[in-house]
Write an enzyme that holds these catalytic residues in place. Structure first.
Site, PDB file in Angstrom:
ATOM      1  N   HIS A  82     -32.831 -73.301  13.448  1.00  0.00           N
ATOM      2  CA  HIS A  82     -32.119 -72.191  13.311  1.00  0.00           C
ATOM      3  C   HIS A  82     -30.888 -72.426  12.443  1.00  0.00           C
ATOM      4  O   HIS A  82     -30.390 -73.344  12.327  1.00  0.00           O
ATOM      5  CB  HIS A  82     -31.406 -71.736  14.497  1.00  0.00           C
ATOM      6  N   ASP A 161     -27.711 -60.322  25.058  1.00  0.00           N
ATOM      7  CA  ASP A 161     -27.069 -60.665  23.951  1.00  0.00           C
ATOM      8  C   ASP A 161     -27.063 -59.503  22.985  1.00  0.00           C
ATOM      9  O   ASP A 161     -25.989 -59.170  22.457  1.00  0.00           O
ATOM     10  CB  ASP A 161     -27.906 -61.588  23.163  1.00  0.00           C
ATOM     11  N   ARG A 168     -19.175 -57.076  20.941  1.00  0.00           N
ATOM     12  CA  ARG A 168     -18.055 -58.133  20.194  1.00  0.00           C
ATOM     13  C   ARG A 168     -17.942 -57.726  19.004  1.00  0.00           C
ATOM     14  O   ARG A 168     -16.908 -57.977  18.389  1.00  0.00           O
ATOM     15  CB  ARG A 168     -18.957 -59.547  20.128  1.00  0.00           C
ATOM     16  N   SER A 183     -24.905 -67.053  22.431  1.00  0.00           N
ATOM     17  CA  SER A 183     -25.700 -66.050  21.954  1.00  0.00           C
ATOM     18  C   SER A 183     -26.832 -66.548  20.940  1.00  0.00           C
ATOM     19  O   SER A 183     -28.137 -66.047  21.219  1.00  0.00           O
ATOM     20  CB  SER A 183     -25.055 -65.310  20.811  1.00  0.00           C
ATOM     21  N   LYS A 187     -31.150 -67.009  22.488  1.00  0.00           N
ATOM     22  CA  LYS A 187     -32.446 -66.234  21.967  1.00  0.00           C
ATOM     23  C   LYS A 187     -33.472 -67.412  21.537  1.00  0.00           C
ATOM     24  O   LYS A 187     -34.659 -67.326  21.892  1.00  0.00           O
ATOM     25  CB  LYS A 187     -31.920 -65.760  20.686  1.00  0.00           C
TER      26      LYS A 187
END
Ligand code: URA
Length: 435
Positions: A82, A161, A168, A183, A187
């Site tokens: 990621h 999320d 947020r 968050s 995922k």
């Protein structure tokens, strides 16, 4: 239990229990806790923080709010990467086929470009026919047969999320390390990865502007992931300058193909091989990073990684002819070469400005609903450290209309800085946290 008591406890710096954190997350998802109480809770976390146990419970509660992929039928280690997002970041397009050709299963769920940063889904969809919408069964079959699949995030995964992030975004609570950590990790783990490698970008084109902030986020991702019993490795990489030479959806696909043919630019290749190497180590394919990097390079040299890309494109309904001959891919209507009015060495190309220019050209989105143009973007002919003579081409703009090209030209020109002598490069990798 009452939401107000949990909010007050965190507001006053208390450490929350598993039950309290789950009560807040579950209550918010089922509607029994309203936006105003969740906003107050998020603000309390923003100011007071969370320890790694609290962040791991928050992550777990968020994962449990929706569906998870059961990939236990697949043979081979499930490892994903990621990136926190950058400019010219086409690493996933190169890394996934290399990792898959080494025996890793890569269940990759990616996002779309927003703001000045590009998104992997937009890049992939610039390949004619390519779809990132697969059913769960197609996703699992693709992982089994090809070794990697690239899809968008399903609505059913981590609904907490989606709701919390939207809140947020409008309550000034995005920039909180424990909230970002939960968050992202929720995922990634819901998609079925057993181990993760993070590319935490740092610099003008990144979410984290300073090395201190990048280190804090990287440390939190690794420690919270470990708390959840997962192996997590984080690489902090420089994002002051765009990665590689191409910025824009299909231009980046073309550059990724060049990389898989062994002709990629140095910064992009070294970062990609390093990140893929850590995936092999995390997945137990190789014992150390040196052997892992050597194996990745071998898969490029012997053509196995490029073949894997073709297999994936075929599986996801893309036109494989375009991979064999990228000149068949989408093109912008106008190409404009911009030459330098200075001589010297390029010392910096501000990634943020180049990212904004790509949005102006139509490669990215100003708003979530915007469509992107597949063929437009920026081709940097001169990168940091390279010599440039007055009148030489600095960059080429690929655009669909003259007015966006004019605006992008001013932005990219203002992104370039020059020095008389060559400045020593810092290297793309700034730090690594290996757990
Ligand atoms: N990206 C995410 O997915 N979540 C955050 O909170 C920030 C960036």
């Amino acid at each position: 239990m009452r939401a107000v008591d949990v909010i007050v406890k965190k507001r006053d710096g208390g450490i929350l229990t598993d039950e309290e954190i789950r009560f807040i997350v579950d209550g918010y998802v089922d509607g029994s806790i309203p936006d105003y109480q969740m906003s107050a809770f998020l603000m309390a976390v923003y100011f007071r923080g969370m320890n790694f146990e609290e962040s791991s419970v928050l992550t777990r509660a968020m994962i449990d709010s929706g569906d998870t992929y059961d990939l236990s039928s697949l043979k081979g280690p499930l490892v994903d990467k990621h990136s926190t997002g950058g400019v010219g970041d086409k690493v996933s397009l190169i890394l996934a086929p290399i990792a898959a050709s080494c025996g890793i299963k890569v269940p990759m769920m990616s996002g779309r470009g927003l703001g000045h940063t590009g998104g992997t889904l937009d890049k992939l969809e610039s390949i004619p026919g390519y779809t990132t919408r697969l059913t769960d069964a197609e996703f699992i079959k693709g992982l089994d047969e090809v070794g990697y699949c690239m899809i968008g995030q399903s609505e059913r995964v981590v609904p907490a999320d989606r709701k919390m992030y939207a809140l947020r975004d409008v309550t000034g609570t995005v920039e909180s390390i424990p909230l970002i950590t939960a968050s992202i990790l929720s995922k990634k783990f819901a998609e079925g990865a057993q181990a993760l490698v993070f590319d935490v970008k740092c610099g003008s084109g990144a979410f984290m502007k300073t090395i201190e902030d990048a280190k804090e986020l990287a440390g939190s991702l690794v420690k919270t992931g470990n708390e959840l019993g997962k192996r997590v490795i984080a690489v902090i990489s420089d994002m002051n300058n765009p990665l590689g030479r191409m910025v824009g959806n299909f231009l980046e696909v073309k550059e990724a193909i060049d990389c898989l043919k062994g002709n990629g630019p140095e910064d992009l290749m070294s970062l990609t091989v390093r990140l893929t190497g850590w995936m092999l180590v995390a997945g137990g394919i190789t014992p150390d990073i040196e052997k892992a990097e050597a194996l990745c390079r071998e898969k490029i040299v012997n053509g196995a990684a490029l073949e894997k890309l073709k297999e994936n494109v075929r599986y996801q309904h893309g036109n494989v002819e375009v991979i064999a001959n990228p000149e068949l891919g989408p093109k912008a209507k106008v190409l404009k070469k911009i030459s330098s009015d200075k001589s010297g060495f390029v010392s910096k190309i501000d990634a943020y400005k180049v990212g904004l220019a790509s949005v102006v050209l139509g490669a990215g989105r100003a708003k979530k609903e915007d469509n992107v143009l597949p063929g437009v973007g920026i081709e940097l002919k001169k990168k940091v450290g390279e010599r440039v003579a007055e009148g030489e081409t600095l960059f080429i703009l690929h655009g669909d209309d003259e007015s966006s090209i004019e605006e992008a030209r001013d932005l990219v020109l203002s992104a370039y800085s020059f020095t008389e002598g060559k400045v020593p490069g810092k290297g793309i990798i700034l730090k690594e946290i290996v757990s």
